[in-house]
Write an enzyme that holds these catalytic residues in place. Structure first.
Site, PDB file in Angstrom:
ATOM      1  N   THR A 402       0.805  -1.236   0.000  1.00 52.28           N
ATOM      2  CA  THR A 402       0.000   0.000   0.000  1.00 52.28           C
ATOM      3  C   THR A 402       0.837   1.285   0.000  1.00 52.28           C
ATOM      4  OG1 THR A 402      -1.606  -1.188   1.320  1.00 52.28           O
ATOM      5  CG2 THR A 402      -1.928   1.153   1.206  1.00 52.28           C
ATOM      6  N   THR A 420      -3.959   0.963  -2.727  1.00 49.79           N
ATOM      7  CA  THR A 420      -3.191  -0.272  -2.593  1.00 49.79           C
ATOM      8  C   THR A 420      -3.513  -1.245  -3.709  1.00 49.79           C
ATOM      9  OG1 THR A 420      -2.657  -2.010  -0.973  1.00 49.79           O
ATOM     10  CG2 THR A 420      -4.961  -1.411  -1.169  1.00 49.79           C
ATOM     11  N   GLU A 422      -3.067  -4.379  -2.334  1.00 49.60           N
ATOM     12  CA  GLU A 422      -3.046  -5.351  -1.238  1.00 49.60           C
ATOM     13  C   GLU A 422      -1.610  -5.779  -0.944  1.00 49.60           C
ATOM     14  OE1 GLU A 422      -3.532  -6.820   1.820  1.00 49.60           O
ATOM     15  OE2 GLU A 422      -3.094  -8.709   0.842  1.00 49.60           O
ATOM     16  N   GLY A 489       0.347  -0.616   5.531  1.00 50.88           N
ATOM     17  CA  GLY A 489       0.759  -1.584   6.549  1.00 50.88           C
ATOM     18  C   GLY A 489      -0.290  -2.602   6.949  1.00 50.88           C
ATOM     19  N   GLY A 490      -1.249  -2.928   6.055  1.00 51.53           N
ATOM     20  CA  GLY A 490      -2.258  -3.922   6.403  1.00 51.53           C
ATOM     21  C   GLY A 490      -2.978  -3.500   7.676  1.00 51.53           C
TER      22      GLY A 490
HETATM   23  N1  GLU Z   1      -5.251  -4.648   1.868  1.00 49.54           N
HETATM   24  C1  GLU Z   1      -4.957  -3.943   3.078  1.00 49.54           C
HETATM   25  C2  GLU Z   1      -6.162  -3.217   3.599  1.00 49.54           C
HETATM   26  O1  GLU Z   1      -6.982  -2.799   2.846  1.00 49.54           O
HETATM   27  C3  GLU Z   1      -3.850  -2.977   2.887  1.00 49.54           C
HETATM   28  C4  GLU Z   1      -2.606  -3.709   2.557  1.00 49.54           C
HETATM   29  C5  GLU Z   1      -1.435  -3.172   3.227  1.00 49.54           C
HETATM   30  O2  GLU Z   1      -1.361  -1.995   3.557  1.00 49.54           O
HETATM   31  O3  GLU Z   1      -0.514  -3.963   3.431  1.00 49.54           O
HETATM   32  O4  GLU Z   1      -6.279  -3.040   4.777  1.00 49.54           O
END
Ligand code: GLU
EC number: 2.3.2.2
Length: 588
Positions: A402, A420, A422, A489-490
């Site tokens: 992201t 992002t 993902e 950062g997920g």
């Molecule tokens: N897919 C994640 C989300 O939408 C973001 C991915 C990431 O920042 O590593 O929360």
């Protein structure tokens, strides 16, 4: 951050069409203070493009779209038109915060067992699901740019794509982060002819300092500029996306081996044609007289940040150890509630409740100043009163990739935008002939029920958007923007944004200090995930309270932020070190 050699700076200046005062990316560091507008992104080329748009009289939205398109070129493993994201905008004229939900949507035929292997009834391994056609949702990024530009911008999308197309044509220097992101993905990238050709020239990641070009992406941007975004949602680019999803371009001569079968997906041209962005109301909560605006569902970012801040406000810790202790406890509680209640279809009533003061009181009463809660904590019962007894259901977590940008203009408009594909590298498939990677966003769904015996709000469903953690946040003081921030950062996005707010608003650090401070993330798991500096500095005071640490991680997040100061000034702030450092700049 890319430190550009002199030659590349000259190249960029010509890309920016001979702006006399065009920003030189080589001088953009992590902090900039000044006037006239500000830009913070992870990348100096994108920041320079954004500043140039502002200098030429464009507003924050114009600059955001141009910078985002540039990030699609220079940060292709984090974001681009193959992905989605969330755009939060403060409109100074109408004194209003609005949002765009450009999250990827699943196929109409998607069911709750989408990620269950029919052969054995078990969920796919994450990497098997990721590197496939199955993981791809309808990309929302291009529709987001168009919607933002039409709604609030002053320039056409076509003109805003131009600088990025030029960067893609002329190329930019490969830095260590770019090379490493390819190296980390080499086995997956090596399976597809289109991805190999672009990112594994001669069979290996490009050398640091070499020039990375992407003429296919330049052509795609120009095609979109000429024909409009329908070329992706209803036209030739869309057909190529569907072809790549349904018939992944698996190489007859792969580089390296991949442990899994590469499964085709079921996304169709109808799914693309049916896509539209949503315009949900932002989440809103109050913290010590400030108004905190964030992203609503399908992101969990807004409610999770609000809930944790509200809990911190109720507990009102004073000394440093208690502030950090309460930050960690509040994070764990809000993650438990997020897991149990927040998904694409959570009712507005439940969202309001989660972000309310009354709910914070019900959750804060569980926090002791002397003994840390045993993790994972159960979610609270949303229908109960008083100090919330636990309800059924439990947690689980994931995360990393992201990009994020923050832009403010001289009129006081502010954009906070997180987008992002993902995972870093998305699903590893570059759409042949089009130069961009596809997302694997649908793996943000839970593959199986994580909340049993309760229902899981984040299981796949027809056309559904997966839950996100993206937390683009704008804080108002006396009705005017004071601070805007976001991070990749997920699931750690939520805690990174929250921790920067804690550092700035509770601990009274300056914005650059709040950004640079060592980070920790408590997402309702037994051990806190921390950067080594956090663990060594604060571990000795937190361990006696019963906190425990999981294995350290080198870094959490790659945030950008802007603070608007009294008198019309800006403090633009990017990471000094994380992910190679970011680039902040001001117009004057
Ligand atoms: N897919 C994640 C989300 O939408 C973001 C991915 C990431 O920042 O590593 O929360």
């Amino acid at each position: 951050m890319r430190i550009l050699p002199v030659l590349a700076v000259a190249t960029l200046a010509s890309v920016l069409v001979a702006a006399p005062a065009a920003a030189s990316p080589s001088v953009l560091g992590p902090t900039a203070t000044g006037y006239g507008g500000a830009v913070a992104t992870v990348d100096p080329t994108a920041t320079a493009v954004g500043l140039d748009v502002l200098r030429r009289g464009g507003n924050a939205v114009d600059a955001a779209v141009a910078a985002a398109a540039t990030l699609g070129v220079t940060e292709p493993f984090s974001a681009g038109i193959g992905g989605g994201g969330f755009f939060v905008y403060y409109d100074a004229k109408h004194r209003r915060v609005s949002t765009i939900d450009g999250r990827e949507a699943g196929p109409a035929t998607m069911t709750s067992t989408y990620f269950i292997d029919p052969a054995d009834g078990l969920p796919y391994d994450f990497q098997e699901a990721r590197v496939s056609g199955l993981s791809v949702g309808v990309p929302g990024t291009l529709a987001t740019w168009e919607t933002a530009a039409r709604s609030w911008g002053t320039r056409s999308l076509a003109s805003l794509l131009k600088p990025a197309a030029s960067v893609a044509d002329r190329g930019f220097p490969v830095d260590a982060t770019f090379r490493q992101q390819i190296a980390d993905n080499a086995a997956a990238f090596g399976q597809f002819d289109s991805t190999k050709a672009l990112y594994l020239p001669g069979g290996a990641p490009p050398a640091v300092g070499s020039t990375q070009r992407n003429p296919d992406l330049a052509d795609t941007y120009r095609l979109i500029a000429r024909k409009g975004t329908d070329v992706l949602y209803r036209g030739a680019v869309g057909r190529d996306i569907i072809q790549a999803v349904q018939h992944p371009p698996v190489s007859a001569n792969p580089i390296g081996t991949w442990a899994y079968p590469i499964r085709p997906g079921v996304l169709t041209a109808n799914d693309l044609a049916r896509y539209d962005v949503r315009r949900p109301a932002p989440t809103r909560s109050d913290f010590r007289g400030l108004s905190v605006y964030g992203m609503s569902t399908p992101s969990s970012g807004g409610t999770a940040v609000s809930e944790a801040l509200n809990i911190l406000e109720k507990v009102n810790p004073t000394d440093l150890t208690q502030v950090l202790h309460t930050y960690l406890e509040a994070s764990a509680l809000s993650f438990a509630d997020r897991g149990r209640y927040v998904g694409a279809y959570t009712s507005p009533d439940v969202l309001r409740k989660l972000a309310s003061d009354s709910w914070a009181r019900q959750r804060a009463c569980q926090i002791s100043p002397t003994v840390a809660l045993t993790k994972p904590v159960p979610p609270g019962d949303i229908n109960a009163r008083g100090c919330t007894p636990a309800t059924v259901g439990g947690p689980t977590e994931q995360g990393q990739s992201t990009t994020n940008l923050t832009i403010a203009d001289r009129w006081g408009n502010v954009v906070e935008y997180t987008f992002t594909i993902e995972q870093t590298g998305g699903n590893a498939i570059v759409v042949p002939g089009r130069g961009f990677l596809l997302n694997n966003e649908l793996t943000d769904f839970n593959f199986t029920n994580t909340q049993a015996p309760a229902a899981d709000p984040n299981l796949p469903g027809p056309g559904k958007r997966p839950r996100s953690s993206m937390s683009p946040t704008i804080v108002l003081k006396d009705g005017k923007p004071f601070l805007a921030l976001g991070s990749p950062g997920g699931a750690t996005i939520i805690t990174t944004v929250l921790q920067i707010l804690v550092n700035r608003l509770i601990l009274g650090q300056s914005l650059p200090e709040a950004m640079a401070a060592p980070r920790a993330s408590q997402r309702n798991t037994a051990g806190i995930q921390a950067e080594p500096a956090f663990h060594t500095t604060y571990g000795p005071s937190l361990l006696p309270l019963g906190h425990s640490f999981a294995a350290d991680v080198p870094e959490l997040g790659a945030a950008t932020a802007i603070e608007l100061t009294r008198g019309g000034g800006f403090i633009a702030s990017a990471e000094p070190v994380r992910r190679g450092g970011g680039a902040a700049g001001v117009v004057r």
